[in-house]
Design a protein around this motif. Sequence first.
Motif, PDB file in Angstrom:
ATOM      1  N   VAL A  41       4.571   0.605   2.536  1.00 13.79           N
ATOM      2  CA  VAL A  41       4.912   0.196   3.898  1.00 13.79           C
ATOM      3  C   VAL A  41       5.772  -1.056   3.790  1.00 13.79           C
ATOM      4  O   VAL A  41       5.315  -2.100   3.334  1.00 13.79           O
ATOM      5  N   ASN A  42       7.027  -0.907   4.164  1.00 14.99           N
ATOM      6  CA  ASN A  42       8.007  -1.997   4.122  1.00 14.99           C
ATOM      7  C   ASN A  42       9.052  -1.723   5.197  1.00 14.99           C
ATOM      8  O   ASN A  42       8.889  -0.804   6.002  1.00 14.99           O
ATOM      9  N   VAL A  45      10.266   1.831   6.392  1.00 16.37           N
ATOM     10  CA  VAL A  45       9.461   2.724   7.224  1.00 16.37           C
ATOM     11  C   VAL A  45       8.930   2.023   8.481  1.00 16.37           C
ATOM     12  O   VAL A  45       8.011   2.521   9.135  1.00 16.37           O
ATOM     13  N   HIS A  46       9.513   0.877   8.819  1.00 21.05           N
ATOM     14  CA  HIS A  46       9.094   0.143  10.010  1.00 21.05           C
ATOM     15  C   HIS A  46       9.796   0.656  11.262  1.00 21.05           C
ATOM     16  O   HIS A  46      10.929   1.131  11.201  1.00 21.05           O
ATOM     17  N   LEU A  52       4.487   0.008  10.768  1.00 23.34           N
ATOM     18  CA  LEU A  52       4.688   1.347  10.225  1.00 23.34           C
ATOM     19  C   LEU A  52       5.057   2.299  11.358  1.00 23.34           C
ATOM     20  O   LEU A  52       4.348   2.390  12.358  1.00 23.34           O
ATOM     21  N   THR A  57       4.771   8.036   9.259  1.00 22.21           N
ATOM     22  CA  THR A  57       3.398   8.460   8.993  1.00 22.21           C
ATOM     23  C   THR A  57       3.280   9.980   9.076  1.00 22.21           C
ATOM     24  O   THR A  57       2.673  10.615   8.215  1.00 22.21           O
ATOM     25  N   LYS A  93      -0.042  -1.068  10.805  1.00 20.81           N
ATOM     26  CA  LYS A  93       0.102  -1.489   9.405  1.00 20.81           C
ATOM     27  C   LYS A  93       1.482  -2.115   9.256  1.00 20.81           C
ATOM     28  O   LYS A  93       2.488  -1.515   9.652  1.00 20.81           O
ATOM     29  N   ARG A  94       1.573  -3.319   8.718  1.00 23.61           N
ATOM     30  CA  ARG A  94       2.849  -4.015   8.554  1.00 23.61           C
ATOM     31  C   ARG A  94       3.411  -3.946   7.135  1.00 23.61           C
ATOM     32  O   ARG A  94       4.608  -3.876   6.935  1.00 23.61           O
ATOM     33  N   GLU A  95       2.527  -4.024   6.154  1.00 23.35           N
ATOM     34  CA  GLU A  95       2.979  -4.049   4.760  1.00 23.35           C
ATOM     35  C   GLU A  95       1.876  -3.523   3.862  1.00 23.35           C
ATOM     36  O   GLU A  95       0.743  -3.353   4.286  1.00 23.35           O
ATOM     37  N   VAL A  98       0.059   2.891   2.188  1.00 26.69           N
ATOM     38  CA  VAL A  98      -0.833   3.826   2.873  1.00 26.69           C
ATOM     39  C   VAL A  98      -1.031   5.030   1.969  1.00 26.69           C
ATOM     40  O   VAL A  98      -0.155   5.377   1.162  1.00 26.69           O
ATOM     41  N   ASP A 120      -5.478   2.808   4.550  1.00 27.99           N
ATOM     42  CA  ASP A 120      -4.850   1.669   3.879  1.00 27.99           C
ATOM     43  C   ASP A 120      -5.555   1.395   2.551  1.00 27.99           C
ATOM     44  O   ASP A 120      -6.414   2.172   2.119  1.00 27.99           O
TER      45      ASP A 120
END
Length: 141
Positions: A41-42, A45-46, A52, A57, A93-95, A98, A120
């Motif tokens: 997650v970076n 994919v934001h 996220l 997802t 989820k930010r970083e 997953v 996570d």
Amino acid sequence: MFDKEKVLHICKEWSKNTLMETLEIEYIDAGEGFLKAKMPVNSRVHQPMGLLHGGATVALAESVGSAASVMFINHEKQEVRGIEIAANHLRAKREGVVYATAQIIHQGRSIHLWEIKITDENDKLISLCKLTNMILPKKER
């Protein structure tokens, strides 16, 4: 007899030059009736708020669920098509990373139904997905 290493190798090979490679999805475990992958997650994919993206997802869930169906078919004569996916996004989820684990719910001759849990690093549920795959006769290309 189930060959975990063979399944993971096939999933890795099939991911080359695809969305799975773009999203850096890596298949990491397999067994009787399940397949597991991970995705970082970076910013790739934001969504705009730095979280996220639900679409990333869902792409992870469908990738894992479809690849899992491939474990149950005759590759010479059959192929898999995802026909429906539903997702409930439960936690942001930010970083980090997953994990997606696809578990078979129904394995029929023409329909496979999968539950895919996205978690996570602490095994907290991020999203819960359900995927229906249709098993079709392989077409000549």
